[in-house]
Design a protein around this motif. Structure first.
Motif, PDB file in Angstrom:
ATOM      1  N   SER A 100      29.320  70.344  38.862  1.00  9.23           N
ATOM      2  CA  SER A 100      30.050  70.679  37.639  1.00  9.23           C
ATOM      3  C   SER A 100      29.087  71.091  36.532  1.00  9.23           C
ATOM      4  O   SER A 100      29.294  72.105  35.849  1.00  9.23           O
ATOM      5  CB  SER A 100      30.904  69.486  37.195  1.00  9.23           C
ATOM      6  N   TYR A 101      28.016  70.308  36.366  1.00 14.42           N
ATOM      7  CA  TYR A 101      27.019  70.628  35.330  1.00 14.42           C
ATOM      8  C   TYR A 101      26.301  71.931  35.659  1.00 14.42           C
ATOM      9  O   TYR A 101      26.061  72.764  34.782  1.00 14.42           O
ATOM     10  CB  TYR A 101      26.034  69.473  35.215  1.00 14.42           C
ATOM     11  N   LEU A 102      25.976  72.111  36.936  1.00 16.05           N
ATOM     12  CA  LEU A 102      25.315  73.350  37.355  1.00 16.05           C
ATOM     13  C   LEU A 102      26.187  74.562  37.061  1.00 16.05           C
ATOM     14  O   LEU A 102      25.714  75.580  36.525  1.00 16.05           O
ATOM     15  CB  LEU A 102      24.980  73.279  38.843  1.00 16.05           C
ATOM     16  N   LYS A 103      27.467  74.457  37.396  1.00 17.89           N
ATOM     17  CA  LYS A 103      28.366  75.591  37.149  1.00 17.89           C
ATOM     18  C   LYS A 103      28.533  75.862  35.664  1.00 17.89           C
ATOM     19  O   LYS A 103      28.652  77.021  35.239  1.00 17.89           O
ATOM     20  CB  LYS A 103      29.711  75.328  37.819  1.00 17.89           C
ATOM     21  N   SER A 104      28.516  74.809  34.842  1.00 18.66           N
ATOM     22  CA  SER A 104      28.567  75.002  33.392  1.00 18.66           C
ATOM     23  C   SER A 104      27.336  75.753  32.898  1.00 18.66           C
ATOM     24  O   SER A 104      27.432  76.628  32.030  1.00 18.66           O
ATOM     25  CB  SER A 104      28.658  73.644  32.675  1.00 18.66           C
ATOM     26  N   ALA A 105      26.179  75.407  33.461  1.00 17.22           N
ATOM     27  CA  ALA A 105      24.951  76.101  33.077  1.00 17.22           C
ATOM     28  C   ALA A 105      25.021  77.577  33.457  1.00 17.22           C
ATOM     29  O   ALA A 105      24.723  78.459  32.631  1.00 17.22           O
ATOM     30  CB  ALA A 105      23.741  75.445  33.741  1.00 17.22           C
ATOM     31  N   ILE A 106      25.422  77.851  34.688  1.00 15.55           N
ATOM     32  CA  ILE A 106      25.509  79.239  35.154  1.00 15.55           C
ATOM     33  C   ILE A 106      26.464  80.039  34.274  1.00 15.55           C
ATOM     34  O   ILE A 106      26.176  81.182  33.884  1.00 15.55           O
ATOM     35  CB  ILE A 106      25.948  79.281  36.630  1.00 15.55           C
ATOM     36  N   ALA A 107      27.597  79.428  33.918  1.00 16.80           N
ATOM     37  CA  ALA A 107      28.596  80.125  33.103  1.00 16.80           C
ATOM     38  C   ALA A 107      28.086  80.428  31.699  1.00 16.80           C
ATOM     39  O   ALA A 107      28.548  81.379  31.058  1.00 16.80           O
ATOM     40  CB  ALA A 107      29.872  79.287  33.024  1.00 16.80           C
ATOM     41  N   SER A 108      27.123  79.639  31.225  1.00 17.19           N
ATOM     42  CA  SER A 108      26.651  79.824  29.848  1.00 17.19           C
ATOM     43  C   SER A 108      25.489  80.810  29.730  1.00 17.19           C
ATOM     44  O   SER A 108      25.091  81.173  28.626  1.00 17.19           O
ATOM     45  CB  SER A 108      26.223  78.473  29.256  1.00 17.19           C
ATOM     46  N   TYR A 109      24.930  81.257  30.857  1.00 18.06           N
ATOM     47  CA  TYR A 109      23.835  82.228  30.806  1.00 18.06           C
ATOM     48  C   TYR A 109      24.353  83.630  30.487  1.00 18.06           C
ATOM     49  O   TYR A 109      25.449  84.013  30.897  1.00 18.06           O
ATOM     50  CB  TYR A 109      23.086  82.271  32.140  1.00 18.06           C
ATOM     51  N   ASN A 110      23.532  84.391  29.794  1.00 19.10           N
ATOM     52  CA  ASN A 110      23.855  85.789  29.515  1.00 19.10           C
ATOM     53  C   ASN A 110      23.440  86.722  30.642  1.00 19.10           C
ATOM     54  O   ASN A 110      23.777  87.905  30.615  1.00 19.10           O
ATOM     55  CB  ASN A 110      23.159  86.243  28.225  1.00 19.10           C
ATOM     56  N   HIS A 111      22.693  86.210  31.603  1.00 19.62           N
ATOM     57  CA  HIS A 111      22.169  87.043  32.684  1.00 19.62           C
ATOM     58  C   HIS A 111      22.745  86.588  34.019  1.00 19.62           C
ATOM     59  O   HIS A 111      23.216  85.460  34.147  1.00 19.62           O
ATOM     60  CB  HIS A 111      20.630  86.979  32.718  1.00 19.62           C
ATOM     61  N   PRO A 112      22.695  87.443  35.044  1.00 20.56           N
ATOM     62  CA  PRO A 112      23.142  87.026  36.379  1.00 20.56           C
ATOM     63  C   PRO A 112      22.227  85.959  36.963  1.00 20.56           C
ATOM     64  O   PRO A 112      21.016  85.958  36.711  1.00 20.56           O
ATOM     65  CB  PRO A 112      23.056  88.307  37.217  1.00 20.56           C
ATOM     66  N   VAL A 113      22.822  85.047  37.735  1.00 16.65           N
ATOM     67  CA  VAL A 113      22.064  84.027  38.464  1.00 16.65           C
ATOM     68  C   VAL A 113      22.121  84.388  39.943  1.00 16.65           C
ATOM     69  O   VAL A 113      23.200  84.665  40.487  1.00 16.65           O
ATOM     70  CB  VAL A 113      22.639  82.627  38.212  1.00 16.65           C
ATOM     71  N   LEU A 114      20.954  84.377  40.589  1.00 16.04           N
ATOM     72  CA  LEU A 114      20.834  84.868  41.960  1.00 16.04           C
ATOM     73  C   LEU A 114      20.491  83.734  42.935  1.00 16.04           C
ATOM     74  O   LEU A 114      19.649  82.882  42.625  1.00 16.04           O
ATOM     75  CB  LEU A 114      19.754  85.948  42.050  1.00 16.04           C
ATOM     76  N   ALA A 115      21.115  83.753  44.093  1.00 13.25           N
ATOM     77  CA  ALA A 115      20.791  82.795  45.164  1.00 13.25           C
ATOM     78  C   ALA A 115      21.375  83.339  46.465  1.00 13.25           C
ATOM     79  O   ALA A 115      22.441  82.919  46.913  1.00 13.25           O
ATOM     80  CB  ALA A 115      21.356  81.415  44.841  1.00 13.25           C
ATOM     81  N   ALA A 116      20.658  84.271  47.068  1.00 14.50           N
ATOM     82  CA  ALA A 116      21.194  84.991  48.236  1.00 14.50           C
ATOM     83  C   ALA A 116      21.376  84.103  49.449  1.00 14.50           C
ATOM     84  O   ALA A 116      22.235  84.372  50.292  1.00 14.50           O
ATOM     85  CB  ALA A 116      20.272  86.163  48.583  1.00 14.50           C
ATOM     86  N   ASN A 117      20.569  83.049  49.578  1.00 11.31           N
ATOM     87  CA  ASN A 117      20.571  82.270  50.820  1.00 11.31           C
ATOM     88  C   ASN A 117      21.359  80.973  50.727  1.00 11.31           C
ATOM     89  O   ASN A 117      21.310  80.147  51.640  1.00 11.31           O
ATOM     90  CB  ASN A 117      19.135  81.973  51.272  1.00 11.31           C
ATOM     91  N   ILE A 118      22.113  80.760  49.635  1.00  9.00           N
ATOM     92  CA  ILE A 118      23.029  79.620  49.558  1.00  9.00           C
ATOM     93  C   ILE A 118      24.437  80.175  49.738  1.00  9.00           C
ATOM     94  O   ILE A 118      24.943  80.912  48.892  1.00  9.00           O
ATOM     95  CB  ILE A 118      22.914  78.870  48.223  1.00  9.00           C
ATOM     96  N   ILE A 119      25.046  79.819  50.855  1.00  5.99           N
ATOM     97  CA  ILE A 119      26.272  80.476  51.305  1.00  5.99           C
ATOM     98  C   ILE A 119      27.442  79.495  51.275  1.00  5.99           C
ATOM     99  O   ILE A 119      27.299  78.325  51.665  1.00  5.99           O
ATOM    100  CB  ILE A 119      26.082  81.013  52.748  1.00  5.99           C
ATOM    101  N   ASN A 120      28.617  79.982  50.829  1.00  6.18           N
ATOM    102  CA  ASN A 120      29.811  79.143  50.805  1.00  6.18           C
ATOM    103  C   ASN A 120      30.584  79.260  52.118  1.00  6.18           C
ATOM    104  O   ASN A 120      30.161  79.943  53.054  1.00  6.18           O
ATOM    105  CB  ASN A 120      30.696  79.499  49.603  1.00  6.18           C
ATOM    106  N   LYS A 121      31.726  78.600  52.170  1.00  2.24           N
ATOM    107  CA  LYS A 121      32.517  78.579  53.405  1.00  2.24           C
ATOM    108  C   LYS A 121      33.018  79.963  53.808  1.00  2.24           C
ATOM    109  O   LYS A 121      33.289  80.226  54.976  1.00  2.24           O
ATOM    110  CB  LYS A 121      33.720  77.635  53.239  1.00  2.24           C
ATOM    111  N   GLU A 122      33.114  80.843  52.810  1.00  3.69           N
ATOM    112  CA  GLU A 122      33.585  82.207  53.091  1.00  3.69           C
ATOM    113  C   GLU A 122      32.450  83.128  53.528  1.00  3.69           C
ATOM    114  O   GLU A 122      32.658  84.323  53.761  1.00  3.69           O
ATOM    115  CB  GLU A 122      34.272  82.794  51.855  1.00  3.69           C
ATOM    116  N   GLY A 123      31.256  82.586  53.624  1.00  2.83           N
ATOM    117  CA  GLY A 123      30.126  83.392  54.061  1.00  2.83           C
ATOM    118  C   GLY A 123      29.512  84.242  52.970  1.00  2.83           C
ATOM    119  O   GLY A 123      28.726  85.150  53.247  1.00  2.83           O
ATOM    120  N   GLN A 124      29.843  83.927  51.705  1.00  2.00           N
ATOM    121  CA  GLN A 124      29.333  84.688  50.573  1.00  2.00           C
ATOM    122  C   GLN A 124      28.366  83.832  49.756  1.00  2.00           C
ATOM    123  O   GLN A 124      28.393  82.599  49.836  1.00  2.00           O
ATOM    124  CB  GLN A 124      30.498  85.131  49.669  1.00  2.00           C
TER     125      GLN A 124
END
Length: 515
Positions: A100-124
């Protein structure tokens, strides 16, 4: 044309130039000083400047801890936004305060956050994007973001549930050829480091997959520049012809890669590249960033000065190595806190670095948080006697004899100090005999006055990092956890001191290191 890539990594919430041990410090690190460097370089640049924040920004300092406990991540991320990064990459410690805290941080950035190798259940990609394409002055630069795949070995299972952490080499093999078709330049930003010596190729650590930077450059062609981190090393060099930087820890250095490019019929070509790390040793703080963080910084200083307990006796740490081989009152105190919080009769903990000074006669929150520097929670494991013995043999391997003197094994100091992986236990009596070969040094192991047998079942409390095998303690794993204490250790220590406002600086000397 000259293109500059500026990179920070492993800032760990250190905005101001202080380690919080005392007030009004002006130490050679911190985002305020990095900001001055960045602004000077951008002002004098003759071509485009790309800025990358390479992870581990929101966790690590008393300031970041205070803001996390009060769910005020925006006061940290406003600093990042003010610096104007083009992209950010997730670090492993970004997960420490939960999703939850991590997602809040990502949402508050003005720039894109990248993490190509962390994949969700949908494979994205589960967080943000895999890469970003940036166009500056007619040049398209692709930035691929990668994170150490080893995060599940450190984090609470609930935090990484439904996430897949892929090898960065496998991921880069998938993406780099595609990015070469879309962009003029391909930059990889990797929150991870190097598993081998950059000159000889000899392994510098166990090849677990935690760090894959060397393998990446050996097996994946088409990378024009590589930004690394995680190991807190200071690196500026070329590997396989690719410029590489790793800019230290806490904002001690800024990574700078310079690419001289020219346009050809086939597109842009890199003619020359340089890699540098720039120290903030003699750099002044940036007033804009200082003003942004000052209100929170002042709150933190007041909070840190709150007294939470008293000590009768001496709980100062004057020599960290002595405190590792002769039980120290501070270490016994931490183990007692863990046992009280968990109900377990056996406890293990570490002296995390060589900066902790223990406690004076009055304990403040500053003392608590500058000694216990990680946001650990606790886990109780059910282990066998064989598991416990194996863990003690592992911990003993972090020591060696040097001309008859017990010292920390240099294999685990360079390239990154691993003092946090040497554990000391309470609730058992044990002897480490350094005259014996590695992994046969535990000559005595007793619990409640009886020798521990290999088949005995025991409950022990350790921090979450260790409980899932962190530090290559393969005898521990999530499947052996029988209960968790979901209050972080700093709070547990403060709570214990409320119940025991005066503590005794004593030890029972339950372990011995023979030389």
């Amino acid at each position: 044309m000259e293109i500059k890539i500026l990179a920070t990594s492993d800032m760990h919430g250190y905005i101001e130039p202080t380690n919080y041990a005392e007030k009004n410090s002006d130490l050679p690190f911190g985002t305020e000083k990095i900001a001055t460097l960045i602004k000077n370089i951008k002002k004098n640049a003759t071509g485009p400047v790309i800025m990358i924040e390479n992870g581990d920004f929101i966790q690590g300092s008393p300031l970041s801890y205070f803001l996390a406990k009060n769910k005020r991540v925006g006061e940290l991320t406003q600093v990042v936004n003010a610096l104007g990064y083009d992209v950010g990459v997730l670090g492993n410690h970004e997960f420490n305060y939960g999703l939850s805290y991590l997602k809040s941080a990502i949402a508050s950035y003005n720039h894109p956050v990248l993490a190509a190798n962390i994949i969700n259940k949908e494979g994205q990609p589960a967080f943000g994007k895999a890469y970003d394409l940036i166009e500056k002055e007619g040049v398209t630069i692709a930035i691929l973001g990668l994170v150490t795949q080893y995060i599940p070995h450190w984090e609470q299972p609930a935090t990484v549930k439904d996430l897949t952490f892929k090898s960065i080499v496998e991921t880069a093999k998938e993406y780099v050829p595609k990015l070469r078709e879309q962009a003029d330049l391909v930059v990889v930003a990797y929150h991870g480091g190097f598993e081998r010596d950059l000159v000889t190729g000899e392994p510098t650590e166990l090849l677990t997959g935690e760090n894959e930077g060397y393998q990446l450059l050996q097996e994946v062609s088409g990378i024009d520049a590589l930004v690394t981190g995680h190991q807190h090393r200071e690196i500026a060099t070329h590997v396989q012809g690719v410029p590489v930087v790793q800019p230290g820890y806490r904002g001690s250095h800024l990574g700078e890669i310079t690419l001289e490019i020219e346009q050809t019929q086939e597109g842009f070509k890199v003619n020359e590249s340089k890699a540098a790390i720039l120290s903030v040793e003699s750099v002044q703080v940036d007033e804009e960033i200082k003003k942004l963080i000052a209100p929170a910084g002042e709150e933190v200083e007041v909070w840190l000065d709150q007294p939470v307990g008293k000590v009768e006796g001496d709980m100062h740490i004057t020599d960290p190595m002595v405190a590792r081989i002769h039980e120290h009152p501070y270490i016994e105190f931490i183990n007692r806190v863990q046992m009280a919080a968990s109900g377990a009769k056996i406890s293990g903990t570490s002296l995390f670095n060589n900066e902790g000074k223990g406690f004076g006669s009055v304990i403040t929150m500053r003392d608590v948080i500058t000694n216990y520097i990680y946001p650990n929670t606790l886990a109780v494991l059910k282990v066998t006697g064989a598991d416990l013995r194996a863990a003690l043999e592992q911990t003993a391997n972090y020591l060696i004899l040097d001309e008859g003197k017990v010292v920390f094994n240099p294999e685990f100091i360079m390239p990154k100090p691993q003092y946090y992986n040497y554990d000391m236990y309470e609730g058992i009596n044990y002897t480490i005999d350094m005259r014996n070969p590695a992994f046969s040094r535990i000559t005595k192991l007793e619990f409640e006055g009886k020798p521990v047998e290999a088949t005995d079942e025991l409950e022990m409390v350790i921090n979450q990092y260790r409980a899932v095998g962190g530090g290559n303690y393969e005898m521990f794993e999530a499947g052996k956890i029988i209960r968790e204490i979901q209050i972080d250790m700093t709070e547990l220590i403060a709570n214990y001191l409320k119940e025991h406002p005066v503590i005794q600086a004593t030890t029972n000397q339950n372990f011995t290191v023979l030389r």
